[in-house]
Design an enzyme around this catalytic site. Structure first.
Site, PDB file in Angstrom:
ATOM      1  N   HIS A   1       0.719  -1.299   0.097  1.00  0.00           N
ATOM      2  CA  HIS A   1       0.188   0.177   0.076  1.00  0.00           C
ATOM      3  C   HIS A   1       0.888   0.996  -0.021  1.00  0.00           C
ATOM      4  O   HIS A   1       2.024   1.292   0.562  1.00  0.00           O
ATOM      5  CB  HIS A   1      -1.027   0.082   1.335  1.00  0.00           C
TER       6      HIS A   1
ATOM      7  N   HIS B   1       0.875   5.194   1.119  1.00  0.00           N
ATOM      8  CA  HIS B   1       0.228   6.152   1.984  1.00  0.00           C
ATOM      9  C   HIS B   1       0.365   7.665   1.150  1.00  0.00           C
ATOM     10  O   HIS B   1       1.354   7.941   0.690  1.00  0.00           O
ATOM     11  CB  HIS B   1       1.128   6.680   3.235  1.00  0.00           C
TER      12      HIS B   1
HETATM   13  P1  5GP Z   1       1.605   0.437   7.393  1.00  0.00           P
HETATM   14  O1  5GP Z   1       2.224   0.773   8.855  1.00  0.00           O
HETATM   15  O2  5GP Z   1       1.308  -1.187   7.101  1.00  0.00           O
HETATM   16  O3  5GP Z   1       2.370   1.181   6.429  1.00  0.00           O
HETATM   17  O4  5GP Z   1       0.287   1.271   7.173  1.00  0.00           O
HETATM   18  C1  5GP Z   1      -1.073   0.644   7.444  1.00  0.00           C
HETATM   19  C2  5GP Z   1      -2.200   1.541   7.560  1.00  0.00           C
HETATM   20  O5  5GP Z   1      -3.376   0.705   7.268  1.00  0.00           O
HETATM   21  C3  5GP Z   1      -2.211   2.400   8.743  1.00  0.00           C
HETATM   22  O6  5GP Z   1      -1.849   3.520   8.601  1.00  0.00           O
HETATM   23  C4  5GP Z   1      -3.391   1.922   9.507  1.00  0.00           C
HETATM   24  O7  5GP Z   1      -4.048   3.096   9.930  1.00  0.00           O
HETATM   25  C5  5GP Z   1      -4.388   1.633   8.059  1.00  0.00           C
HETATM   26  N1  5GP Z   1      -5.276   0.398   8.529  1.00  0.00           N
HETATM   27  C6  5GP Z   1      -5.136  -0.786   9.197  1.00  0.00           C
HETATM   28  N2  5GP Z   1      -6.295  -1.455   9.300  1.00  0.00           N
HETATM   29  C7  5GP Z   1      -7.194  -0.785   8.442  1.00  0.00           C
HETATM   30  C8  5GP Z   1      -8.544  -0.718   8.331  1.00  0.00           C
HETATM   31  O8  5GP Z   1      -9.217  -1.764   8.427  1.00  0.00           O
HETATM   32  N3  5GP Z   1      -9.012   0.116   7.760  1.00  0.00           N
HETATM   33  C9  5GP Z   1      -8.567   1.279   7.053  1.00  0.00           C
HETATM   34  N4  5GP Z   1      -9.093   2.002   6.444  1.00  0.00           N
HETATM   35  N5  5GP Z   1      -7.073   1.521   7.194  1.00  0.00           N
HETATM   36  C10 5GP Z   1      -6.659   0.310   8.148  1.00  0.00           C
END
Ligand code: 5GP
Ligand code: ZN
Length: 132
Positions: free
Chosen positions: A98, A100
């Protein structure tokens, strides 16, 4: 992929605030935003990270950021800039690739610690972004 929360979001098994979708990618609001309008772009096909994803999907995602998401953020949220980040392995909470896409505002403080006092409820941001 079974048990992947982002695959479940794509399938509609977990609700999300969807901003954009096409045959390749799905875009929705991050549930725990760094700033108002913080979006996540995910490929519809499950790839774990940068090292396994088809690079053409990243090119497509960048095009959508430039042509659709950033113009929308500018118009509706009046942001002043954009930060893009993408975690792999360490720091990666969800093991589905993903990107951001984080709108930036003059008053959101530094690159690392955003000002949580000015974070609006997601529903409110969603209705600003999606209103006709
Ligand atoms: P990472 O740390 O993996 O780069 O970011 C994962 C992101 O996914 C986090 O910013 C977190 O808030 C978001 N996230 C995790 N679970 C969910 C969810 O069920 N729904 C949404 N909309 N965002 C999520
Ligand atoms: Zn997945």
């Amino acid at each position: 992929m079974k048990d992947c929360i982002f695959c479940k979001i794509i399938k509609g098994e977990i609700p999300s605030s969807k901003i954009y979708e096409d045959e390749k990618i799905f875009v929705f609001l991050d549930v725990n935003p760094s700033t108002n309008g913080h979006m996540l772009i995910i490929p519809k096909e499950h790839y774990q990270d940068l090292f396994s994803i088809d690079e053409n999907l990243i090119i497509h995602a960048v095009k959508i950021i430039k042509e659709k998401l950033y113009p929308l953020m500018r118009e509706r949220l009046h942001c002043d800039g954009l930060t893009i980040s993408q975690n792999n392995g360490f720091g990666q909470e969800v093991k589905h690739y993903h990107i951001h896409v984080i709108p930036r505002y003059q008053n959101d403080q530094s690159n690392i610690t955003y000002n949580q006092d000015i974070i609006l409820p997601i529903d409110q941001v969603y209705s600003i972004l999606k209103r006709k």
